[in-house]
Design an enzyme around this catalytic site. Structure first.
Site, PDB file in Angstrom:
ATOM      1  N   PHE A  12       3.947 -53.590  19.438  1.00  0.00           N
ATOM      2  CA  PHE A  12       4.466 -52.509  20.289  1.00  0.00           C
ATOM      3  C   PHE A  12       5.998 -52.618  20.447  1.00  0.00           C
ATOM      4  O   PHE A  12       6.749 -51.767  19.939  1.00  0.00           O
ATOM      5  CB  PHE A  12       3.719 -52.587  21.626  1.00  0.00           C
ATOM      6  CG  PHE A  12       4.362 -51.886  22.764  1.00  0.00           C
ATOM      7  CD1 PHE A  12       4.748 -50.551  22.658  1.00  0.00           C
ATOM      8  CD2 PHE A  12       4.573 -52.545  23.975  1.00  0.00           C
ATOM      9  CE1 PHE A  12       5.344 -49.901  23.733  1.00  0.00           C
ATOM     10  CE2 PHE A  12       5.155 -51.902  25.046  1.00  0.00           C
ATOM     11  CZ  PHE A  12       5.550 -50.587  24.930  1.00  0.00           C
ATOM     12  N   ASN A  33       1.947 -60.644  10.810  1.00  0.00           N
ATOM     13  CA  ASN A  33       0.717 -61.028  10.084  1.00  0.00           C
ATOM     14  C   ASN A  33      -0.463 -60.135  10.454  1.00  0.00           C
ATOM     15  O   ASN A  33      -1.593 -60.404  10.050  1.00  0.00           O
ATOM     16  CB  ASN A  33       0.373 -62.506  10.326  1.00  0.00           C
ATOM     17  CG  ASN A  33      -0.047 -62.772  11.760  1.00  0.00           C
ATOM     18  OD1 ASN A  33       0.038 -61.879  12.612  1.00  0.00           O
ATOM     19  ND2 ASN A  33      -0.483 -63.987  12.043  1.00  0.00           N
ATOM     20  N   THR A  36      -2.414 -58.860  15.650  1.00  0.00           N
ATOM     21  CA  THR A  36      -2.618 -57.837  16.688  1.00  0.00           C
ATOM     22  C   THR A  36      -1.778 -56.581  16.424  1.00  0.00           C
ATOM     23  O   THR A  36      -2.024 -55.550  17.031  1.00  0.00           O
ATOM     24  CB  THR A  36      -2.253 -58.370  18.103  1.00  0.00           C
ATOM     25  OG1 THR A  36      -0.886 -58.819  18.107  1.00  0.00           O
ATOM     26  CG2 THR A  36      -3.150 -59.520  18.508  1.00  0.00           C
ATOM     27  N   GLY A  37      -0.800 -56.675  15.546  1.00  0.00           N
ATOM     28  CA  GLY A  37       0.042 -55.517  15.224  1.00  0.00           C
ATOM     29  C   GLY A  37      -0.715 -54.523  14.351  1.00  0.00           C
ATOM     30  O   GLY A  37      -1.768 -54.840  13.786  1.00  0.00           O
ATOM     31  N   TYR A 151      -1.133 -68.419  27.136  1.00  0.00           N
ATOM     32  CA  TYR A 151       0.018 -67.505  27.070  1.00  0.00           C
ATOM     33  C   TYR A 151       1.134 -67.979  27.995  1.00  0.00           C
ATOM     34  O   TYR A 151       2.282 -68.144  27.568  1.00  0.00           O
ATOM     35  CB  TYR A 151      -0.453 -66.105  27.474  1.00  0.00           C
ATOM     36  CG  TYR A 151       0.568 -65.008  27.295  1.00  0.00           C
ATOM     37  CD1 TYR A 151       0.955 -64.580  26.025  1.00  0.00           C
ATOM     38  CD2 TYR A 151       1.133 -64.368  28.397  1.00  0.00           C
ATOM     39  CE1 TYR A 151       1.875 -63.551  25.857  1.00  0.00           C
ATOM     40  CE2 TYR A 151       2.044 -63.331  28.236  1.00  0.00           C
ATOM     41  CZ  TYR A 151       2.411 -62.925  26.966  1.00  0.00           C
ATOM     42  OH  TYR A 151       3.325 -61.908  26.799  1.00  0.00           O
TER      43      TYR A 151
END
Ligand code: UDP
Length: 315
Positions: A12, A33, A36-37, A151
């Site tokens: 994003f 990679n 998640t994109g 995270y």
């Protein structure tokens, strides 16, 4: 021609950053990679601009192949990382690695060119804060052994790595703490609250509020976020800075705004609150407004949600 590298280019914020620097006349190397994109986030960059060069690549791997390609490197934006709670919990180990090993690779590569790395840190470094709003001087209230720790602690480690790297090597790498940025090109399946509510409303499903909806967040539209990043990069500041919008909303208020804008009467469904979900989150922007002046967030939540609804309606 100066160049920048964006890791997480298909994500994003990463895809918006690529677009910003292409429009500003830079050669842009995008790395992702696709854990998640989304490919769809960069297809328009490939077709619009000849100065965009994309490599499918995991930032934790060896960056040597880039040495022959990159010239006049100014900035590396290390933005590769899952960022939504469901995704970083599913990819917990990868999240820990990309914010530590991946960041180390980015710092070393930047040093070869005397370039500057900007790391995407987060308001999650404050955990479930005991003060509000949160200034950069607040050390946080973080669970190191729980659902969010992969995270939160990875980002905290990244900040510590930048501090120590700068001290040892006399460099000027920096980091920004983002507070709930939202906008077009969020992964519709990533589970974060703004995109989830809009997706649910457009599908005429119930909006899922976790807990009783009294927890708060402060939402920053992506255009404001990108303007803050560019300002931070060119400022050569190395200290952490909060970038977000300091208007605070309860999650229930957000649900009502989404209902109003989508003109839907979707029901609200209450579901259990995930563990360690912060109760309040609002940035203290004093430092950002001073050090990044004249930057300040401009886009109100209702306008940003409307832009996002238009985007997702045509997705
Ligand atoms: N949330 C919610 N419904 C959803 C998704 C999230 O009520 O469909 C809540 C979540 O529990 C949290 C807030 O909205 O309190 C923001 O969640 P998000 O996943 O967007 O990011 P966070 O700020 O927690 O990292």
């Amino acid at each position: 021609m100066n160049s920048v590298i964006v890791t997480g280019a298909a994500g994003f914020l990463g895809s918006h950053l690529c677009e910003y620097y292409l429009n500003a006349g830079y050669k842009v190397f995008g790395l992702d990679n696709f854990s998640t994109g989304l490919k769809s986030n960069i297809t328009h960059l490939n077709s619009l601009k000849k100065d965009f060069e994309f490599h499918e690549f995991d930032a934790c791997q060896d960056w040597t192949f880039l040495k022959n390609k990159v010239q006049n490197l100014k900035y590396i934006f290390h933005f590769a990382s899952p960022a939504s709670p469901p995704l970083y919990q599913r990819l917990a180990i990868e999240t820990l690695w990309v914010n530590s090993i991946g960041l180390e690779q980015a710092l070393k590569f930047a040093d070869l060119y005397k370039a500057r790395t900007i790391f995407a840190s987060t308001s999650e470094v404050y955990g479930d804060p005991s003060i509000s709003p949160q200034p950069e001087s607040y050390w946080g209230n973080v669970n190191s052994f729980g659902e969010r720790s992969c995270y939160d602690e990875a980002k905290r480690f990244g900040e510590a790595l930048i501090f120590s790297h700068n001290k040892r090597h006399n460099t000027q790498h920096g980091l920004i703490r983002f507070f709930n940025s939202y906008g077009p090109r969020m992964n519709p399946d990533d589970g974060r609250v703004v995109i989830n509510f809009i997706k649910q409303a457009l599908a005429k499903d119930s909006l899922t509020i976790y807990g009783d909806g009294t927890q708060t967040r402060s939402f920053c539209f992506v255009d404001d976020t990108i303007a803050g990043i560019a300002k931070y990069a060119e400022s050569y500041i190395s200290v952490p800075i909060n970038v977000g919008n300091d208007k605070e909303f309860t999650i229930k208020e957000l649900a009502e705004i989404v209902q109003k804008i989508t003109k839907t009467s979707s029901l609200i469904k209450f579901e259990p609150l995930p563990s360690d979900d912060p109760k309040r989150r609002r940035p203290d922007l004093t430092k950002a407004k001073t050090l990044l002046a004249p930057w300040e967030p401009k886009i109100p939540l209702e306008i940003g949600v409307r832009k996002m609804v238009d985007w997702l309606s045509n997705y």
